[in-house]
Design a protein around this motif. Sequence first.
Motif, mmCIF file in Angstrom:
data_model
loop_
_atom_site.group_PDB
_atom_site.id
_atom_site.type_symbol
_atom_site.label_atom_id
_atom_site.label_comp_id
_atom_site.label_asym_id
_atom_site.label_seq_id
_atom_site.Cartn_x
_atom_site.Cartn_y
_atom_site.Cartn_z
ATOM 1 N N HIS A 20 43.522 2.780 1.914
ATOM 2 C CA HIS A 20 42.549 2.730 0.816
ATOM 3 C C HIS A 20 43.240 2.434 -0.515
ATOM 4 O O HIS A 20 42.814 1.546 -1.267
ATOM 5 C CB HIS A 20 41.792 4.051 0.735
ATOM 6 N N TYR A 138 33.430 1.851 4.494
ATOM 7 C CA TYR A 138 33.061 2.305 3.156
ATOM 8 C C TYR A 138 31.554 2.447 3.006
ATOM 9 O O TYR A 138 30.802 1.530 3.298
ATOM 10 C CB TYR A 138 33.563 1.311 2.105
ATOM 11 N N ASP A 141 32.337 2.094 -2.986
ATOM 12 C CA ASP A 141 33.680 1.594 -3.251
ATOM 13 C C ASP A 141 34.770 2.639 -3.051
ATOM 14 O O ASP A 141 35.909 2.293 -2.769
ATOM 15 C CB ASP A 141 33.776 1.043 -4.679
ATOM 16 N N HIS A 142 34.446 3.920 -3.225
ATOM 17 C CA HIS A 142 35.462 4.961 -3.148
ATOM 18 C C HIS A 142 35.180 6.041 -2.113
ATOM 19 O O HIS A 142 35.951 6.996 -2.011
ATOM 20 C CB HIS A 142 35.650 5.604 -4.521
ATOM 21 N N PHE A 144 34.655 6.680 1.909
ATOM 22 C CA PHE A 144 34.803 6.020 3.207
ATOM 23 C C PHE A 144 34.903 7.031 4.332
ATOM 24 O O PHE A 144 35.263 8.192 4.121
ATOM 25 C CB PHE A 144 36.035 5.108 3.215
#
Length: 177
Positions: A20, A138, A141-142, A144
């Motif tokens: 990531h 995901y 965006d952040h 997952f």
Amino acid sequence: MEKIVFTPSEQDLMSAYGLHIGRYSGKRLIWMLAIGLMIGVGLAVMDGFSDPFASIITILSMVIWAAIVVAIIQFLIPRYWVPRLARKTYAQQKDLRLETTTWWDDEKLFSSNEQTKAHFEFVDMVKWLANDDTLLIYRSDHLFNFLPVRVFRNNAELDALIRRLQDAGITGERKTK
């Protein structure tokens, strides 16, 4: 689809975090070089560009400084920060130490353990990213979910899940080490 049963390890989590965070490497470098360039130009402007050679040296030195900062960050993050983060998160989050069952159908990815049951529609996923150790799926965006590659019975099973994500219009990338 047969269900995949596994217990995530601290190493699995460390691989997921590493993948990531590694996806920002190129972007981070470009931004830092641009910041170095802007600082260098700003310093040269403050000097009034009185000496063109000194101005060029100032600008180049700031770009080189930015590159060195990025190199240090790129060295420290995977070697010190990611392992520390993985250890801490793995110790705090009990469900990471529980046996987990994962499977999917044409529309959803399912996951369950003794604490929780979850299902995520493929069309709600944002992107995916994979390497030789980990598949990240995901939800933003952040945020997952990760599946260690070691839990798939064979490459065809992993490829089938990636194809399912692609069929749902989810973009992604498979990186090799």
